[in-house]
Design a protein around this motif. Structure first.
Motif, PDB file in Angstrom:
ATOM      1  N   LEU A   1      -9.417  50.466  61.008  1.00  0.00           N
ATOM      2  CA  LEU A   1      -8.429  50.734  59.964  1.00  0.00           C
ATOM      3  C   LEU A   1      -7.042  50.254  60.386  1.00  0.00           C
ATOM      4  N   LEU A   2      -6.730  50.395  61.661  1.00  0.00           N
ATOM      5  CA  LEU A   2      -5.443  49.881  62.150  1.00  0.00           C
ATOM      6  C   LEU A   2      -5.404  48.358  62.076  1.00  0.00           C
ATOM      7  N   ILE A   3      -6.544  47.702  62.320  1.00  0.00           N
ATOM      8  CA  ILE A   3      -6.617  46.245  62.124  1.00  0.00           C
ATOM      9  C   ILE A   3      -6.347  45.917  60.659  1.00  0.00           C
ATOM     10  N   LEU A   4      -6.975  46.674  59.759  1.00  0.00           N
ATOM     11  CA  LEU A   4      -6.747  46.463  58.326  1.00  0.00           C
ATOM     12  C   LEU A   4      -5.271  46.632  57.981  1.00  0.00           C
ATOM     13  N   SER A   5      -4.618  47.633  58.568  1.00  0.00           N
ATOM     14  CA  SER A   5      -3.197  47.856  58.271  1.00  0.00           C
ATOM     15  C   SER A   5      -2.330  46.694  58.745  1.00  0.00           C
ATOM     16  N   VAL A   6      -2.698  46.095  59.876  1.00  0.00           N
ATOM     17  CA  VAL A   6      -1.959  44.930  60.379  1.00  0.00           C
ATOM     18  C   VAL A   6      -2.180  43.737  59.446  1.00  0.00           C
ATOM     19  N   ILE A   7      -3.414  43.520  59.025  1.00  0.00           N
ATOM     20  CA  ILE A   7      -3.716  42.421  58.107  1.00  0.00           C
ATOM     21  C   ILE A   7      -2.966  42.604  56.792  1.00  0.00           C
ATOM     22  N   MET A   8      -2.993  43.830  56.259  1.00  0.00           N
ATOM     23  CA  MET A   8      -2.257  44.120  55.024  1.00  0.00           C
ATOM     24  C   MET A   8      -0.772  43.834  55.207  1.00  0.00           C
ATOM     25  N   SER A   9      -0.245  44.252  56.336  1.00  0.00           N
ATOM     26  CA  SER A   9       1.181  44.041  56.604  1.00  0.00           C
ATOM     27  C   SER A   9       1.523  42.567  56.587  1.00  0.00           C
ATOM     28  N   VAL A  10       0.746  41.778  57.330  1.00  0.00           N
ATOM     29  CA  VAL A  10       1.041  40.355  57.464  1.00  0.00           C
ATOM     30  C   VAL A  10       0.868  39.618  56.137  1.00  0.00           C
ATOM     31  N   LEU A  11      -0.188  39.941  55.405  1.00  0.00           N
ATOM     32  CA  LEU A  11      -0.482  39.194  54.178  1.00  0.00           C
ATOM     33  C   LEU A  11       0.290  39.684  52.952  1.00  0.00           C
TER      34      LEU A  11
ATOM     35  N   PHE B   1       2.105  48.366  47.696  1.00  0.00           N
ATOM     36  CA  PHE B   1       1.312  47.956  48.863  1.00  0.00           C
ATOM     37  C   PHE B   1       1.498  48.942  50.018  1.00  0.00           C
ATOM     38  N   HIS B   2       2.724  49.429  50.165  1.00  0.00           N
ATOM     39  CA  HIS B   2       3.036  50.366  51.244  1.00  0.00           C
ATOM     40  C   HIS B   2       2.276  51.680  51.075  1.00  0.00           C
ATOM     41  N   TYR B   3       2.127  52.161  49.836  1.00  0.00           N
ATOM     42  CA  TYR B   3       1.363  53.389  49.594  1.00  0.00           C
ATOM     43  C   TYR B   3      -0.081  53.226  50.073  1.00  0.00           C
ATOM     44  N   VAL B   4      -0.664  52.072  49.791  1.00  0.00           N
ATOM     45  CA  VAL B   4      -2.044  51.829  50.221  1.00  0.00           C
ATOM     46  C   VAL B   4      -2.113  51.769  51.743  1.00  0.00           C
ATOM     47  N   ARG B   5      -1.139  51.076  52.356  1.00  0.00           N
ATOM     48  CA  ARG B   5      -1.121  50.977  53.820  1.00  0.00           C
ATOM     49  C   ARG B   5      -0.965  52.365  54.445  1.00  0.00           C
ATOM     50  N   ILE B   6      -0.157  53.222  53.849  1.00  0.00           N
ATOM     51  CA  ILE B   6      -0.004  54.584  54.366  1.00  0.00           C
ATOM     52  C   ILE B   6      -1.327  55.329  54.321  1.00  0.00           C
ATOM     53  N   ALA B   7      -2.058  55.186  53.235  1.00  0.00           N
ATOM     54  CA  ALA B   7      -3.366  55.843  53.144  1.00  0.00           C
ATOM     55  C   ALA B   7      -4.286  55.364  54.264  1.00  0.00           C
ATOM     56  N   VAL B   8      -4.231  54.073  54.564  1.00  0.00           N
ATOM     57  CA  VAL B   8      -5.066  53.506  55.626  1.00  0.00           C
ATOM     58  C   VAL B   8      -4.674  54.080  56.987  1.00  0.00           C
ATOM     59  N   ILE B   9      -3.370  54.123  57.290  1.00  0.00           N
ATOM     60  CA  ILE B   9      -2.977  54.610  58.624  1.00  0.00           C
ATOM     61  C   ILE B   9      -3.125  56.129  58.737  1.00  0.00           C
ATOM     62  N   ILE B  10      -3.010  56.851  57.622  1.00  0.00           N
ATOM     63  CA  ILE B  10      -3.272  58.293  57.665  1.00  0.00           C
ATOM     64  C   ILE B  10      -4.759  58.523  57.987  1.00  0.00           C
ATOM     65  N   ALA B  11      -5.624  57.740  57.372  1.00  0.00           N
ATOM     66  CA  ALA B  11      -7.066  57.864  57.655  1.00  0.00           C
ATOM     67  C   ALA B  11      -7.341  57.546  59.119  1.00  0.00           C
ATOM     68  N   ALA B  12      -6.686  56.506  59.651  1.00  0.00           N
ATOM     69  CA  ALA B  12      -6.861  56.164  61.071  1.00  0.00           C
ATOM     70  C   ALA B  12      -6.389  57.308  61.954  1.00  0.00           C
ATOM     71  N   PHE B  13      -5.249  57.876  61.627  1.00  0.00           N
ATOM     72  CA  PHE B  13      -4.705  58.999  62.409  1.00  0.00           C
ATOM     73  C   PHE B  13      -5.657  60.195  62.367  1.00  0.00           C
ATOM     74  N   ALA B  14      -6.174  60.504  61.185  1.00  0.00           N
ATOM     75  CA  ALA B  14      -7.100  61.633  61.044  1.00  0.00           C
ATOM     76  C   ALA B  14      -8.361  61.413  61.880  1.00  0.00           C
ATOM     77  N   LEU B  15      -8.861  60.194  61.885  1.00  0.00           N
ATOM     78  CA  LEU B  15     -10.053  59.900  62.684  1.00  0.00           C
ATOM     79  C   LEU B  15      -9.778  60.021  64.185  1.00  0.00           C
ATOM     80  N   LEU B  16      -8.609  59.555  64.600  1.00  0.00           N
ATOM     81  CA  LEU B  16      -8.262  59.708  66.015  1.00  0.00           C
ATOM     82  C   LEU B  16      -8.148  61.179  66.392  1.00  0.00           C
ATOM     83  N   ALA B  17      -7.542  61.965  65.514  1.00  0.00           N
ATOM     84  CA  ALA B  17      -7.433  63.406  65.788  1.00  0.00           C
ATOM     85  C   ALA B  17      -8.816  64.056  65.816  1.00  0.00           C
TER      86      ALA B  17
END
Length: 148
Positions: A87-97, A128-144
């Motif tokens: 998911l963090l990879i996805l967030s980086v790709i979203m950011s760049v593109l 786009f930022h709202y979607v990216r936030i959802a992605v990084i929140i999901a990544a954070f939740a999984l790490l926790a």
């Protein structure tokens, strides 16, 4: 050592989520509520400041999660860490593109040199930022969850 890596990763990703959440749901709404183009200066300054810091933060978060996944490969919760890293990879790709191209335009704007569709461009960045936030929140939740 692995426990320290887990804590550092959770803190770094968690703070990143908090910053991005506050940009979306506190800072930008304040700037958007200002009359006319008064919020523009805040947006352009934020685009320059956060635009310089966030690539390191996103890549750093991804690297920490990847190191955690490799170092803890045979430990409980590694699957969750791998999905979080994905998911963090996805967030980086979203950011760049999606987000960086808009951000690069925004950071050059002045009240004298402003495109006619500047509000549409900032609104698009926000979506786009709202979607990216959802992605990084999901990544954070999984790490926790991987700690449990």
């Amino acid at each position: 050592m692995l426990d320290a890596l887990k804590v550092i990763t959770i803190v770094v990703v968690g703070v990143m989520v908090g910053v991005e959440f506050s940009v979306a749901f506190v800072i930008n709404p304040i700037l958007n509520a200002l009359p006319g183009d008064n919020g523009l200066r805040g947006r352009t300054h934020g685009a320059r400041m956060l635009g310089a810091a966030m690539p390191f933060w996103y890549i750093g978060s991804l690297l920490l999660a990847a190191v955690w996944a490799v170092a803890g490969w045979h430990h409980h919760g590694t699957g969750l860490v791998v999905v979080a890293a994905s998911l963090l990879i996805l967030s980086v790709i979203m950011s760049v593109l999606l987000l960086v191209p808009i951000n690069n335009r925004v950071k050059t704007w002045t009240t004298e040199h402003l495109p006619e569709d500047w509000k549409a461009q900032t609104n698009r960045w926000d979506r786009f930022h709202y979607v990216r936030i959802a992605v990084i929140i999901a990544a954070f939740a999984l790490l926790a969850a991987a700690l449990a």
